[in-house]
Scaffold this active site. Structure first.
Site, mmCIF file in Angstrom:
data_model
loop_
_atom_site.group_PDB
_atom_site.id
_atom_site.type_symbol
_atom_site.label_atom_id
_atom_site.label_comp_id
_atom_site.label_asym_id
_atom_site.label_seq_id
_atom_site.Cartn_x
_atom_site.Cartn_y
_atom_site.Cartn_z
ATOM 1 N N GLY A 21 47.996 -24.972 10.935
ATOM 2 C CA GLY A 21 48.819 -24.400 12.001
ATOM 3 C C GLY A 21 48.952 -22.898 11.926
ATOM 4 C CB ILE A 75 48.837 -27.973 -0.217
ATOM 5 C CG1 ILE A 75 49.506 -26.606 -0.427
ATOM 6 C CG2 ILE A 75 48.074 -28.037 1.096
ATOM 7 C CD1 ILE A 75 48.526 -25.467 -0.626
ATOM 8 C CB ALA A 96 43.479 -21.891 5.841
ATOM 9 C CB SER A 139 40.102 -15.612 -1.212
ATOM 10 O OG SER A 139 40.836 -14.897 -2.186
ATOM 11 C CE LYS A 142 47.363 -7.582 2.037
ATOM 12 N NZ LYS A 142 46.219 -7.657 2.973
ATOM 13 C CE LYS A 154 44.666 -16.798 -1.067
ATOM 14 N NZ LYS A 154 44.565 -18.175 -0.524
ATOM 15 C CB VAL A 182 42.684 -11.831 11.248
ATOM 16 C CG1 VAL A 182 41.480 -12.212 10.424
ATOM 17 C CG2 VAL A 182 43.891 -12.623 10.797
#
Length: 354
Positions: A21, A75, A96, A139, A142, A154, A182
């Protein structure tokens, strides 16, 4: 784009997306739909995000009523994740799901560890247990020479994939895809600037010299899918994001495009100086923020068949070492020990970053 090759790759496969989402997850899901998968399994822990994704898909012209399963699930719940894998039997996974906001995670370290690290571990372990052929970790830039806790978590996730792939490889493919900001994603600077312009300013920029990489959500998600065609096993792919852009330049252009003039004002926090003028003010870098982001460690990059996707050759750590750190992290998490959690992660990463 390799439309035909992507169609051939996804056709007839069961594809699972975590964090479906979110900005990237939802765009990946919409792009997968165009490639005729057999089934799609979409997982997100946000009811609001999952609801919005359902509406997006139902209104999408490429959606022709094939089987989609939506799971409102975190998760971090290992048992539930394994139940989903057992029922759905995924062929391809795009992972993601993560906490991504740098400043928030500087003050919520244990939740960052729980979701980003333990959540990723749950996905990796389930992939191994149910012998999933393809797993891709989304990933971030950063994770390169991380200056903040989010980046450290990460980067450790990348190390988990590398070490577990080396230990448990059964002709599967685990892939890492790294990219920067993005445009118009949740929490990015563009929606913030647009809202500040609607309120007649001021626009808040951390520093006049700060830069970031940017690409469109659609381009990023398409390139993520294309890494599936390139992977031979546990590569780190970095998307070609062009040259970094000064945030101050974005602020100036957005103000001009909106019909206003801008004024650089580091002291006056008033909203507007005149009818057609909006202030830009400098707030200073927040904890954990870099002046400039990076995509690679050093200069060890390899070209691929796609000019927009490069492969980064980087150090990893052995499985036993990563597993030891994970055991210690779990204990520190259960003890609510933030200080030693930070120290442990930093010490672990220092072995490959120095």
């Amino acid at each position: 784009w390799n439309t035909e090759r992507l169609n051939n790759f996804f056709k007839g496969k069961r594809v699972l997306v975590t964090g479906a989402g979110g900005s990237i997850g939802s765009e990946i899901s919409l792009n997968i739909i165009k490639n005729y998968p057999l089934e799609l399994c979409l997982i997100d822990n946000s009811e609001f995000n999952l609801y919005n994704l359902i509406k997006l898909i139902e209104n999408n012209s490429d959606y022709n009523n094939f089987n989609i399963k939506y799971y409102l699930q975190s998760i971090t719940n290992q048992q539930k994740i394994e139940e989903i894998f057992e029922k759905f039997k995924p062929d391809v996974i795009f992972h993601a799901a993560a906490y991504k906001h740098v400043n928030l995670l500087e003050f919520n370290e244990l939740e960052a560890v729980n979701t980003n690290i333990f959540g990723t571990l749950n996905i990796v372990n389930a992939s191994i247990k149910f012998r999933v052929p393809y797993l891709t970790l989304i990933s971030t830039d950063k994770a390169v020479n991380p200056a903040n806790f989010m980046g450290e978590t990460k980067k450790f996730c990348e190390l988990i994939l590398q070490s577990y792939y080396s230990k448990f490889n059964y002709n599967n493919k685990m892939t890492i895809v790294r990219f920067g900001n993005v445009i118009n994603s949740n929490g990015s600077v563009l929606p913030l600037f647009k809202k500040q312009i609607q309120n007649l300013g001021p626009l808040t920029v951390t520093d006049k010299n700060v830069t970031r990489y940017f690409m469109t959500i659609n381009e990023a998600s398409r390139l993520v899918l294309e890494t599936s065609l390139l992977s031979k096993g546990c590569e780190i792919f970095a998307l070609n994001m062009g040259d970094p852009i000064k945030i101050i330049d974005i602020a100036k252009k957005l103000i001009n495009f909106s019909g206003y003039n801008y004024s650089l004002d580091s002291t006056n926090r008033s909203k507007i100086q005149s009818k057609n003028q909006i202030n830009i003010i400098f707030t200073g870098l927040r904890t954990g923020e870099k002046m400039h982001e990076e995509i690679f460690y050093g200069e060890k990059q390899v070209k691929t068949d796609n000019n927009d996707i490069l492969m980064s050759i980087e150090n990893s750590l052995p499985y036993n070492e990563i597993n030891d750190v994970l055991i210690q992290l779990k204990k520190l998490y259960n003890d609510n020990d933030v200080k030693n959690t930070r120290t442990l992660l930093k010490n672990c990463l220092s072995k490959i970053l120095n």
